[in-house]
Design an enzyme around this catalytic site. Sequence first.
Site, PDB file in Angstrom:
ATOM      1  N   THR A 159      -1.745 -14.859 -10.852  1.00  0.00           N
ATOM      2  CA  THR A 159      -2.831 -14.055 -11.167  1.00  0.00           C
ATOM      3  C   THR A 159      -2.241 -13.688 -12.162  1.00  0.00           C
ATOM      4  OG1 THR A 159      -2.425 -12.825  -8.889  1.00  0.00           O
ATOM      5  CG2 THR A 159      -1.880 -11.528 -10.603  1.00  0.00           C
ATOM      6  N   ARG A 187     -11.178  -7.412   0.801  1.00  0.00           N
ATOM      7  CA  ARG A 187     -10.087  -7.503   0.690  1.00  0.00           C
ATOM      8  C   ARG A 187      -9.659  -6.458  -0.917  1.00  0.00           C
ATOM      9  NH1 ARG A 187      -5.080  -8.948  -2.855  1.00  0.00           N
ATOM     10  NH2 ARG A 187      -3.054  -8.277  -1.386  1.00  0.00           N
ATOM     11  N   VAL A 188      -8.498  -5.354  -0.720  1.00  0.00           N
ATOM     12  CA  VAL A 188      -8.550  -4.666  -2.407  1.00  0.00           C
ATOM     13  C   VAL A 188      -6.867  -5.268  -1.819  1.00  0.00           C
ATOM     14  CG1 VAL A 188      -8.471  -3.176  -4.337  1.00  0.00           C
ATOM     15  CG2 VAL A 188     -10.398  -3.367  -2.752  1.00  0.00           C
ATOM     16  N   GLY A 189      -6.181  -6.045  -3.089  1.00  0.00           N
ATOM     17  CA  GLY A 189      -5.207  -5.527  -3.252  1.00  0.00           C
ATOM     18  C   GLY A 189      -4.627  -4.266  -4.643  1.00  0.00           C
ATOM     19  N   ASP A 190      -3.439  -4.553  -4.714  1.00  0.00           N
ATOM     20  CA  ASP A 190      -2.138  -4.225  -5.604  1.00  0.00           C
ATOM     21  C   ASP A 190      -2.763  -3.895  -7.054  1.00  0.00           C
ATOM     22  OD1 ASP A 190      -0.975  -6.567  -6.111  1.00  0.00           O
ATOM     23  OD2 ASP A 190      -0.050  -6.025  -7.031  1.00  0.00           O
ATOM     24  N   THR A 210       2.628  -8.858  -9.966  1.00  0.00           N
ATOM     25  CA  THR A 210       2.480  -9.863  -9.283  1.00  0.00           C
ATOM     26  C   THR A 210       3.031 -10.289  -8.226  1.00  0.00           C
ATOM     27  OG1 THR A 210       1.653 -12.437  -8.975  1.00  0.00           O
ATOM     28  CG2 THR A 210       3.328 -11.476 -11.115  1.00  0.00           C
ATOM     29  N   GLY A 211       1.898 -10.479  -6.503  1.00  0.00           N
ATOM     30  CA  GLY A 211       3.397 -11.256  -6.493  1.00  0.00           C
ATOM     31  C   GLY A 211       2.291 -10.813  -4.977  1.00  0.00           C
ATOM     32  N   GLY A 213       0.363  -8.589  -2.872  1.00  0.00           N
ATOM     33  CA  GLY A 213      -0.526  -6.790  -3.215  1.00  0.00           C
ATOM     34  C   GLY A 213      -0.012  -6.171  -2.633  1.00  0.00           C
TER      35      GLY A 213
HETATM   36  N1  ASP Z   1      -0.777  -9.216  -6.316  1.00  0.00           N
HETATM   37  C1  ASP Z   1      -2.177  -9.496  -6.005  1.00  0.00           C
HETATM   38  C2  ASP Z   1      -2.744  -9.527  -4.770  1.00  0.00           C
HETATM   39  O1  ASP Z   1      -2.080  -9.681  -3.998  1.00  0.00           O
HETATM   40  C3  ASP Z   1      -1.531 -11.361  -6.065  1.00  0.00           C
HETATM   41  C4  ASP Z   1      -0.276 -11.756  -6.573  1.00  0.00           C
HETATM   42  O2  ASP Z   1      -0.266 -11.635  -7.881  1.00  0.00           O
HETATM   43  O3  ASP Z   1      -0.592 -12.803  -7.202  1.00  0.00           O
HETATM   44  O4  ASP Z   1      -4.408  -9.580  -4.961  1.00  0.00           O
END
Ligand code: ASP
Length: 288
Positions: A159, A187-190, A210-211, A213
């Site tokens: 990300t 799917r929608v993340g953070d 990032t991580g 989500g």
């Molecule tokens: N945060 C992102 C998500 O969950 C993925 C990532 O940062 O690696 O979509």
Amino acid sequence: MTPAVIVHGGAGAVPEEEFAARLEVLSRARLAAWEAAAAGDAVAAVVAAVTVLEDSPLFNAGVGSALNREGFVEMDAAVMDGETRACGGVAAVRDVRNPVQLAREVMDSEHVLLAGEGASRFARERGIPACDPASLVTRRQLERWRRARRRGDGEKAGTVGAAVMDSRGRLAAATSTGGMVDKRPGRVGDTPLPGAGNYAEAGLGAASGTGYGEYFVRALATYRAVSALRQHQPQRALELAIAEVAALGGHGGMILVDAAGRSWWHHDTAAMCVAWRDAAGEGASCRR
Ligand code: ASP
């Protein structure tokens, strides 16, 4: 005043042999951000930096995005202007090469978040052409997707994001992602959610996360870090936000620029590649 810029290319397991290539692209993104920040446009700076990173197949954003369970790309992105607290986001977009530029257009509309087909239609209205979804798929992500399908293993890093204070003292943040490999369609993340994966607030700071989500959403991680600047030093604020993500069961990293024009980062993963420049100097690294 001297601007501050920090950009990241995701937190997670980055193979050491890729550090140099990732840092080279991050340094180019930092330069793109620096030029716009020096000209006094923090929002243009974060969009310029994230565009460079989306265009690189090394990162999980734009070209090179992770594939979902059905084998196609769905991307999330956001931009936020700390000065006005205006923000724009797009979610689950399939046919835009630079989702951060579409998020920037949403910021100028009557909405803060557009998803899927509606986001694509809005892109055409704003003159952003459709790209062939297959042109976003890299061999590397296809192989990763096949491995993830075999092992149920979604670990990755890629990300991208940027946080900036420009020469007028304005703060902005932008983040872009293909999301988690093998995620469900829709799917929608953070990343596109203000306060979860991306946040900026005048007088405090700008942050990009990032991580994993789902945990960043539940922790309101970037809002948490920026708000913590009221009571804590920036490094401590970042540690507290990532600790909250970890307490819920997740992991990841975050970059931050504070209102004094200093850049900061923290991660609890094996690696996180970043490049920064501020009044104190510049640097680039994949481990803190
Ligand atoms: N945060 C992102 C998500 O969950 C993925 C990532 O940062 O690696 O979509």
